[in-house]
Write a protein that holds these residues in place. Sequence first.
Motif, PDB file in Angstrom:
ATOM      1  N   GLY A  23      53.373  29.335  20.527  1.00 37.66           N
ATOM      2  CA  GLY A  23      54.457  30.251  20.222  1.00 37.66           C
ATOM      3  C   GLY A  23      55.737  29.452  20.159  1.00 37.66           C
ATOM      4  N   ASP A  44      56.598  30.084  13.814  1.00 39.42           N
ATOM      5  CA  ASP A  44      56.623  30.938  15.008  1.00 39.42           C
ATOM      6  C   ASP A  44      58.049  31.285  15.418  1.00 39.42           C
ATOM      7  OD1 ASP A  44      53.912  30.773  14.946  1.00 39.42           O
ATOM      8  OD2 ASP A  44      53.674  29.782  16.877  1.00 39.42           O
ATOM      9  N   MET A 103      51.652  37.043  15.786  1.00 37.65           N
ATOM     10  CA  MET A 103      51.858  35.841  16.581  1.00 37.65           C
ATOM     11  C   MET A 103      51.583  36.089  18.055  1.00 37.65           C
ATOM     12  SD  MET A 103      55.314  33.568  17.045  1.00 37.65           S
ATOM     13  CE  MET A 103      56.164  34.899  17.901  1.00 37.65           C
ATOM     14  N   GLN A 185      52.968  33.726   8.545  1.00 36.08           N
ATOM     15  CA  GLN A 185      52.464  33.609   9.914  1.00 36.08           C
ATOM     16  C   GLN A 185      50.981  33.252   9.917  1.00 36.08           C
ATOM     17  OE1 GLN A 185      54.277  33.637  12.727  1.00 36.08           O
ATOM     18  NE2 GLN A 185      52.390  33.098  13.812  1.00 36.08           N
ATOM     19  N   SER A 188      50.451  29.566  10.183  1.00 31.33           N
ATOM     20  CA  SER A 188      50.548  29.096  11.569  1.00 31.33           C
ATOM     21  C   SER A 188      49.258  29.370  12.338  1.00 31.33           C
ATOM     22  CB  SER A 188      51.734  29.774  12.265  1.00 31.33           C
ATOM     23  OG  SER A 188      51.778  29.427  13.641  1.00 31.33           O
TER      24      SER A 188
END
Length: 204
Positions: A23, A44, A103, A185, A188
Motif C-alpha cells: 500500500g 497505490d 487496493m 490499480q 499494481s
Amino acid sequence: MAGNETDDTIPIGDELLAERRGGPGSRMPDDMHPAARSIIHGIDTMSEWVGRIVALLVVPIMFAMVYEVIARKFFVAPTLWAFDISRMLYGMSFMLGAAYALMHGLHIRADFLYRNFEVKTQGRVDLVLYIVLFMPAMIFLLIAGYDFALKSVMQGERAGDSTWAPVVWPVKVSLAVGVALLLVQGVSEILKSWYAATRGRWPS
C-alpha cells in the motif's frame, strides 16, 4: 476467522488479506524490481489520495439528507433536489472510490478457501484472474463507459425521471474515470501478485 498465520504477526483473515499486500505507506521489499516498486508506490499513492478526496462527498450527501428531513418534517416544504443530489453523489463516490477499495481489499470476495492457500498459490490465482478476467473486463467497460460519457456530455443530458431534471453527465463521466482508475490499480495488483507467486510472500 481462521487462526492460521503467514508470519509471526499477521493472522490470515478475510479483512486482513489486503493488509499483507503493501500500500502507499508500505516499504516494498528490496528484492522487488525497482521499476515494480516505483509503479506500485505511484499507483497505490494515487488510489489512496483519490479515495480520501472522494470520501469528502459524504459531506454534501449528509447535508442534502438532513436539509430534506428538516424541510419536510418541520416546514412541510420538501425539496426537489435533495434526492437527486444524494443519489448522484453516492453514485460518483461509489465509482471513483472503487480503486481505493480494490487496493485495500474492501470488495466482497469468496475467500474461505483462498485464504488458506499457500502464498505462492494465492499469488498465482490472483495473477491469472487479474490478467484473464479483471483487466479485459475493465478495458471493455472503459471503452463502453467512455462512449457512454461522451454521448451524455455532447447532449447535455439531464435526468428524465426527476422534476428537478439535473444534468447527469458528471455522473456518467465519473463512471468512466472510476473504471480507468480501477484499470490502473489492476496493474499494481498484478505486480503484487507476480511477486507473491514467485517469492512466496506478499510485498508488505
